[in-house]
Design a protein around this motif. Structure first.
Motif, mmCIF file in Angstrom:
data_model
loop_
_atom_site.group_PDB
_atom_site.id
_atom_site.type_symbol
_atom_site.label_atom_id
_atom_site.label_comp_id
_atom_site.label_asym_id
_atom_site.label_seq_id
_atom_site.Cartn_x
_atom_site.Cartn_y
_atom_site.Cartn_z
ATOM 1 N N GLN A 16 0.862 -1.183 0.000
ATOM 2 C CA GLN A 16 0.000 0.000 0.000
ATOM 3 C C GLN A 16 0.899 1.233 0.000
ATOM 4 O O GLN A 16 2.087 1.146 0.301
ATOM 5 C CB GLN A 16 -0.856 0.016 1.264
ATOM 6 N N ASP A 17 0.317 2.398 -0.322
ATOM 7 C CA ASP A 17 1.045 3.649 -0.141
ATOM 8 C C ASP A 17 1.474 3.736 1.315
ATOM 9 O O ASP A 17 0.673 3.460 2.218
ATOM 10 C CB ASP A 17 0.141 4.859 -0.421
ATOM 11 N N CYS A 18 2.716 4.095 1.548
ATOM 12 C CA CYS A 18 3.180 4.209 2.925
ATOM 13 C C CYS A 18 4.472 5.003 2.986
ATOM 14 O O CYS A 18 5.120 5.255 1.965
ATOM 15 C CB CYS A 18 3.373 2.835 3.552
ATOM 16 N N PHE A 30 6.824 4.992 -0.256
ATOM 17 C CA PHE A 30 6.620 3.877 -1.171
ATOM 18 C C PHE A 30 5.231 3.996 -1.785
ATOM 19 O O PHE A 30 4.235 4.089 -1.066
ATOM 20 C CB PHE A 30 6.742 2.541 -0.427
ATOM 21 N N LEU A 31 5.178 3.999 -3.107
ATOM 22 C CA LEU A 31 3.904 4.055 -3.818
ATOM 23 C C LEU A 31 3.216 2.696 -3.790
ATOM 24 O O LEU A 31 3.879 1.653 -3.789
ATOM 25 C CB LEU A 31 4.129 4.469 -5.271
ATOM 26 N N GLU A 32 1.896 2.706 -3.823
ATOM 27 C CA GLU A 32 1.129 1.464 -3.866
ATOM 28 C C GLU A 32 1.476 0.700 -5.135
ATOM 29 O O GLU A 32 1.623 1.282 -6.207
ATOM 30 C CB GLU A 32 -0.365 1.758 -3.839
ATOM 31 N N GLY A 33 1.621 -0.601 -4.997
ATOM 32 C CA GLY A 33 1.934 -1.445 -6.149
ATOM 33 C C GLY A 33 2.785 -2.620 -5.727
ATOM 34 O O GLY A 33 2.464 -3.313 -4.760
ATOM 35 N N PHE A 34 3.882 -2.817 -6.455
ATOM 36 C CA PHE A 34 4.767 -3.958 -6.227
ATOM 37 C C PHE A 34 6.205 -3.470 -6.157
ATOM 38 O O PHE A 34 6.607 -2.606 -6.925
ATOM 39 C CB PHE A 34 4.628 -4.968 -7.364
ATOM 40 N N HIS A 35 6.958 -4.040 -5.257
ATOM 41 C CA HIS A 35 8.390 -3.751 -5.160
ATOM 42 C C HIS A 35 9.154 -5.066 -5.303
ATOM 43 O O HIS A 35 8.761 -6.082 -4.742
ATOM 44 C CB HIS A 35 8.717 -3.047 -3.843
ATOM 45 N N VAL A 36 10.221 -5.013 -6.075
ATOM 46 C CA VAL A 36 11.048 -6.184 -6.368
ATOM 47 C C VAL A 36 12.427 -5.948 -5.783
ATOM 48 O O VAL A 36 13.099 -4.976 -6.142
ATOM 49 C CB VAL A 36 11.187 -6.389 -7.901
ATOM 50 N N TYR A 37 12.833 -6.825 -4.897
ATOM 51 C CA TYR A 37 14.167 -6.749 -4.299
ATOM 52 C C TYR A 37 15.038 -7.852 -4.891
ATOM 53 O O TYR A 37 14.611 -8.996 -4.984
ATOM 54 C CB TYR A 37 14.091 -6.917 -2.778
ATOM 55 N N PRO A 75 3.686 -3.379 8.101
ATOM 56 C CA PRO A 75 2.354 -3.932 7.844
ATOM 57 C C PRO A 75 1.798 -3.525 6.476
ATOM 58 O O PRO A 75 0.827 -4.107 6.005
ATOM 59 C CB PRO A 75 1.495 -3.349 8.981
ATOM 60 N N SER A 76 2.430 -2.544 5.822
ATOM 61 C CA SER A 76 1.984 -2.106 4.497
ATOM 62 C C SER A 76 2.536 -2.975 3.369
ATOM 63 O O SER A 76 2.109 -2.860 2.226
ATOM 64 C CB SER A 76 2.411 -0.650 4.254
ATOM 65 N N PHE A 77 3.518 -3.830 3.680
ATOM 66 C CA PHE A 77 4.151 -4.694 2.678
ATOM 67 C C PHE A 77 3.792 -6.149 2.941
ATOM 68 O O PHE A 77 3.699 -6.574 4.093
ATOM 69 C CB PHE A 77 5.678 -4.558 2.736
ATOM 70 N N ARG A 78 3.596 -6.901 1.850
ATOM 71 C CA ARG A 78 3.292 -8.330 1.951
ATOM 72 C C ARG A 78 4.124 -9.069 0.903
ATOM 73 O O ARG A 78 4.014 -8.786 -0.297
ATOM 74 C CB ARG A 78 1.809 -8.566 1.701
#
Length: 148
Positions: A16-18, A30-37, A75-78
């Motif tokens: 989520q946006d956070c 962090f913008l809502e969407g997907f992050h790739v590490y 809690p905003s990241f899954r």
């Protein structure tokens, strides 16, 4: 799957946006969407490092050690998927450069010269990331993370 083998991996987070503190990097948006590490597992434990990431996302009561740990603990990241490939070659930075695009500057790359190892996408990047592994001649496999 033999997690003791060496390799590289990508963690796919949906978020989520956070905004929150990430260690010495300070507060990041962090913008809502997907992050790739993008990470490597070339040490003696091999891809057992992936198990650590999965466990950290499930049990958010640990102290963060690396930049990416802060994402696991938010809690905003899954964590939704992990893409891995077996290799003993140092291809982590090459994979990061092939993913490219929008990124969080200096994230997860304090031990190399890359601009970042964390990338943003507005839509699910799973097929794109799998393709990036394949351009390196690696056979990627996907671990879908299921939450109960």
């Amino acid at each position: 799957m033999d997690f003791s083998e060496k390799g590289i991996y990508s963690l796919i987070f949906e978020n989520q946006d956070c905004k929150f503190e990430v260690g010495k990097k300070g507060e990041l948006l962090f913008l809502e969407g997907f992050h790739v590490y993008v990470g490597s597992a070339l040490g003696t434990g091999g891809l057992k490092r992936v198990k650590r990431h999965i466990n950290l996302s499930r049990n958010r009561d640990k102290n963060p050690r690396w930049h990416v740990d802060y994402l696991h603990l938010s809690p905003s990241f899954r964590l939704i998927s992990v893409i891995c490939a077996f290799t003993s070659s140092r291809l982590e930075c090459e994979l990061a450069s092939r993913i490219g695009g929008d990124f969080v500057s200096g994230f997860g790359c304090t031990d190399c010269k890359c601009g970042s190892h964390l990338f943003y996408r507005s839509k699910s990047p799973i097929s794109e990331i799998t393709g990036a592994f394949e351009t390196l001649g690696l056979s990627a496999f996907i671990l879908d993370i299921l939450y109960t």
